[in-house]
Design an enzyme around this catalytic site. Structure first.
Site, short mmCIF file in Angstrom:
data_model
loop_
_atom_site.label_atom_id
_atom_site.label_comp_id
_atom_site.label_asym_id
_atom_site.label_seq_id
_atom_site.Cartn_x
_atom_site.Cartn_y
_atom_site.Cartn_z
N CYS A 198 -5.32 -2.97 -1.88
CA CYS A 198 -6.48 -3.33 -1.08
C CYS A 198 -6.65 -4.85 -1.09
O CYS A 198 -6.97 -5.44 -2.12
CB CYS A 198 -7.70 -2.61 -1.67
N CYS A 253 -9.97 -6.52 -2.16
CA CYS A 253 -10.22 -6.40 -3.59
C CYS A 253 -9.71 -7.65 -4.31
O CYS A 253 -10.30 -8.10 -5.30
CB CYS A 253 -9.52 -5.17 -4.18
#
Lengths: 173, 122, 624
Positions: free
Chosen positions: A74, A77
């Site tokens: 991700c 993130c």
């Protein structure tokens, strides 16, 4: 009788147009930021390292817990991670990281590269646990108090404002 | 007399035909749940990550013996009422469910009233 | 240059509208019954200019003149010519021009075709219609001008959404607009009729063909939209009760109610006030729909780009329209107008209107309720298919029964013969229903009721057809089609089979009595997209038939989008429908296979439904 019908029609018209007018400035897209104030029970998360389970009891001593859903695949993130690192220095708050639909090796590499802010590390390999927390995408973070009540929800990566916000909340007392 | 017999036969036949499907229809539940990351799709029609995860969770809940209503309550508790395509039968929505039938009733009254008025004149 | 031509023509048309309004009001003062030739000429000029204006926009799209913002945002030089042209009205600004064209042309044609009606009535209609035209012209010029220029001139456009590059979607807006934008003319006529106290039957004669035209096109427009959704969106359904779909359905309910009550108004001079309300309501709903779709307050797949300023303008326009309607309705209301004879034909037409209003209120409520709760309580709820289906379908059962009984009672004078015929037809419906249930599968209670009542309507319509005295062919065709429509939808819904599973390349899976084999996956390159084409072999183990279906995953580059193209095989018995989608981080593909019985008959029923209306129009034209 006619007067009643006429005035109710006029009132209805004003009401409808008024609602339309108010709605023009509202955001039609949906998010769960406002779903606060509820208690999260039934926490049962598998530890990242071994086969033990974390439950509500393990967090009940914390003044505040920030639950952060993340994954190595991700990209946002990565962007929010430094903010989590800074948050881990705070007192009064412990950070629970839930590794979401990820591979162990990739997750460990991510933490090696960017640092590990998590006081507790668990995994949710099939994503089913995330539903218990009302998660629908990552990254998402939830701030709980020591009664497991949701104080704030953060949809998307934590930015500086969110960080300040959290600090303000947890430093009170 | 003839009408009564007809009605009896009518309902007797229905007993053969009513689909006594008491078990939960998983696909129906999927059709009632909105995929939150999609644009106007139910999780039945979507293959997004979220939809797949939610289908697994629904399946687990069914295995745990939860009823349809319990599943909807659980999910709307976590995600808000927005996730349910069928509005709940609560106080806030009683206008939504009630006004159509109220309108039907009022319309019927108006029609009957006017017809009676005319046949009195005639 | 095209921009200058376009802007110039818009200005001219505003001027012409003012001239028409001014001359018309002057015309009212003269005592004779003639409308001056100048007004005709100005009106014709107005229509001509707006058509030229529209064509200049189309030309801009054809030559890819990206100096115009609208062309830049919605077109691309690589787009096929057909879609360049249809892209003209596939965006907010261009579609507004389509609005104005229809408002203008209808204004002129109504003037020309109503020579047998009182001058004042025609003049007021012209004035009000031109006020509507002005409203839209100002909107275009000050907020949504398709001819506005962007500097520096871009070299290439941003491209149109690939999902919109479809023949069905290209004709969908023009069809719908002739429908609900066309309803503007009887909105204006209704106001004019109120203002000038025109007689009920005169008014009905004047607008009946216009209502029919708009009804036919609205029906076809909705049909094409549904067909497009079925073929393009990949979920195998054709109606989702999406707010934008509902926005097209609401005027349709009002139009259907209107065309029925006009039948009464024309012959019997009653229901005048109610008919006026329906006329005003139809166009009001059209503008409300436009408001909902373009203002950004709705969350939907269909919406155009959001802009609250647009929304505000349309809301003000809508409010003025409703205010004017309410004002005239209040001051012109006379209780003696609403007389209803207890004649059975009129009663049944009232019943039709009663049900149409129920459907209208239900769909309107379902569409607006989330907006209201969000504005008032900041809580977003969804109102989706389960709501509409559970509220509307049971009532449709009763509606079909009334539709079946209605035409019968007028003709048969003897009450007992009447009942006997009704019972025979009803038993016929029951028998057929049980045959279906017995040979195929048992049905839920509501499905039984729907199928019984629709068959009842079908049988009753056939009975009607074989009567000796004059038959009303358009009505029989339309009512029969409606019965068939519900019948086929009911059967299709109940006997559809759906299988959802994952396959990887080369794998075979057996589910029930089918074998699915993912034979091949090819990557093909096209001019503006790449496609992963799957070749799926489906063997029916019971009948030994083998079918090959080729679903696609398309990757468009401008704008970057991923779409899933269903592979559909149609025959008169059923459709085979298959979509394939990739699963993230996996070599498996998700396959959704559906068998949808009698799908094509649903489309055919709607076509014949609108044909009934067209036939009625044709007969009216022939008789005049």
């Amino acid at each position: 009788m006619q007067k009643i019908i006429k005035s109710s029609i006029a009132l209805l018209f004003i009401f409808i147009i008024g609602v339309f007018f108010v709605s023009l400035n509202k955001n039609p897209s949906y998010d769960t930021k406002n779903l606060t104030g509820k208690e999260i029970i039934n926490i049962k998360l598998e530890s990242f390292e071994n086969n033990e389970f974390f439950t509500n009891k393990d967090f009940s001593d914390n003044k505040y817990t920030l639950i952060n859903f993340w994954a190595s695949w991700c990209a946002p993130c990565r962007i929010e991670h430094p903010n989590l690192m800074e948050l881990s220095k705070e007192q009064n708050i412990k950070i629970l990281g839930i590794n979401f639909k990820d591979r162990k090796a990739n997750a460990l590499k991510f933490l090696e590269d960017l640092g590990n802010p998590y006081d507790y590390l668990v995994k949710d390999v099939n994503g089913k646990q995330s539903v218990n927390f009302g998660i629908y995408g990552i990254p998402e973070s939830i701030l709980l108090n020591n009664k497991f009540v949701v104080i704030k929800k953060f949809i998307g990566p934590l930015n500086m404002d969110d960080l300040e916000n959290i600090k303000r909340i947890i430093r009170v007392l | 007399m003839k009408l009564k017999n007809l009605l009896i036969i009518f309902f007797l036949f229905f007993n053969f035909n009513i689909n006594a499907n008491q078990s939960i229809n998983e696909n129906e539940i999927h059709k009632n749940l909105r995929c939150l990351v999609c644009q106007g799709q139910s999780i039945a029609d979507s293959n997004s990550d979220f939809a797949i995860t939610l289908k697994m969770v629904v399946s687990d809940l069914i295995k745990q013996g939860k009823s349809e209503e319990e599943i909807y309550n659980f999910l709307s508790d976590k995600y808000g009422d927005w996730i349910l395509y069928k509005p709940k039968f609560n106080f806030g929505n009683f206008l939504l469910w009630g006004i159509p039938y109220l309108a039907l009733l009022i319309g019927a009254i108006i029609i009957v009233f006017f017809i009676r008025k005319q046949s009195k004149k005639a | 240059m095209l921009s200058n031509i376009g802007n110039f023509l818009l200005f001219i048309n505003i001027l012409l509208s003012f001239i028409i309004i001014y001359s018309s009001l002057n015309c009212l003062k003269s005592s004779n019954n003639l409308i001056s030739k100048n007004i005709y000429r100005t009106s014709l000029l107005q229509s001509t200019f707006i058509i030229v204006c529209f064509f200049s926009l189309i030309s801009a799209f054809i030559v890819s003149d990206f100096s115009l913002i609208t062309v830049y945002q919605n077109s691309h030089s690589l787009k096929p010519l057909f879609y360049k042209i249809s892209g003209t009205w596939g965006n907010h600004e261009g579609s507004l021009l389509l609005w104005v064209i229809i408002l203008t042309i209808f204004s002129f044609l109504f003037l020309v075709f109503n020579k047998n009606h009182p001058k004042n009535y025609r003049v007021y209609t012209l004035v009000i219609q031109n006020l509507l035209i002005l409203g839209f012209l100002f909107f275009i010029l000050f907020n949504s001008n398709p001819f506005s220029v962007i500097k520096p001139f871009p070299k290439e456009g941003l491209g149109l959404n690939p999902i919109l590059q479809d023949p069905a979607l290209a004709i969908h807006p023009p069809l719908l607009y002739i429908g609900f934008v066309g309803s503007s003319i009887y909105f204006s006529a209704a106001m004019a009729s109120l203002i000038t106290n025109y007689s009920a039957s005169g008014f009905a004669q004047s607008i009946k063909n216009w209502v029919l035209v708009s009804w036919v096109f609205q029906t076809l427009g909705i049909l094409v939209g549904s067909i497009w959704a079925y073929y393009e969106l990949g979920w195998g359904g054709f109606w989702f009760w999406d707010p934008v779909e509902n926005a097209s359905l609401l005027p349709w309910f009002a139009m259907t109610a209107l065309l029925h009550s006009l039948l009464v108004l024309e012959k019997r001079n009653s229901l005048y006030f109610w008919t006026i309300i329906l006329c005003l309501l139809t166009f009001t709903l059209s503008v409300t729909g436009t408001f909902l779709v373009r203002s950004g307050i709705l969350n939907s797949v269909h919406t155009f780009a959001n802009d609250p300023a647009r929304g505000l303008y349309i809301l003000i326009f809508l409010s003025l329209m409703i205010l004017a309607s309410i004002y005239f309705l209040f001051i012109k209301y006379k209780p003696s107008h609403d007389q209803i004879n207890s004649n059975s034909k009129e009663t049944f037409i009232l019943i039709n209107n009663w049900f149409m209003m129920f459907y209208l209120i239900t769909v309107l409520l379902g569409t607006l309720y989330p907006i209201f709760t969000d504005a008032l309580s900041d809580n977003k709820i969804s109102v989706g298919p389960p709501f509409y289906n559970s509220v509307i379908i049971p009532i449709v059962v009763v509606f079909l029964l009334f539709m079946a009984i209605g035409p019968q009672t007028k003709w048969i004078k003897n009450k007992f013969t009447n009942l006997k015929y009704l019972l025979i037809m009803f038993s016929g419906a029951l028998i057929i229903n049980f045959a279906i249930a017995y040979f195929f599968r048992s049905l839920s209670l509501i499905s039984n009721l729907i199928i019984i009542s629709s068959i009842f309507l079908i049988i009753s319509s056939f009975f009607d057809f074989f009567r000796k005295p004059r038959i009303n062919l358009p009505r029989i065709i339309s009512h029969l089609s409606f019965g068939f429509l519900i019948f086929f939808i009911g059967l299709n819904h109940n006997f559809s089979v759906e299988k959802d599973f994952n396959l990887k390349l080369g794998e075979t899976k057996k589910i029930d009595n089918y074998n699915f084999y993912l034979q091949d996956l090819k990557l093909n390159q096209y001019s503006n997209y790449k496609a992963v084409v799957g070749k799926l072999q489906i063997s029916n183990l019971a009948t030994n038939e083998i079918r090959t279906l080729k679903p696609e995953i398309r990757i468009y580059n401008n704008p970057e989008t991923l779409t899933y193209e269903a592979s559909i095989q149609t025959n008169f018995f059923r459709d085979y429908y298959l979509t394939m989608s990739n699963i993230d981080r996996s070599e498996y593909y998700n396959i959704k296979f559906q068998e949808k019985p009698l799908m094509i008959w649903i489309w055919i029923s709607v076509i014949t439904l609108s044909f009934g209306g067209f036939l009625s129009l044709f007969r009216n034209a022939k008789n005049n």
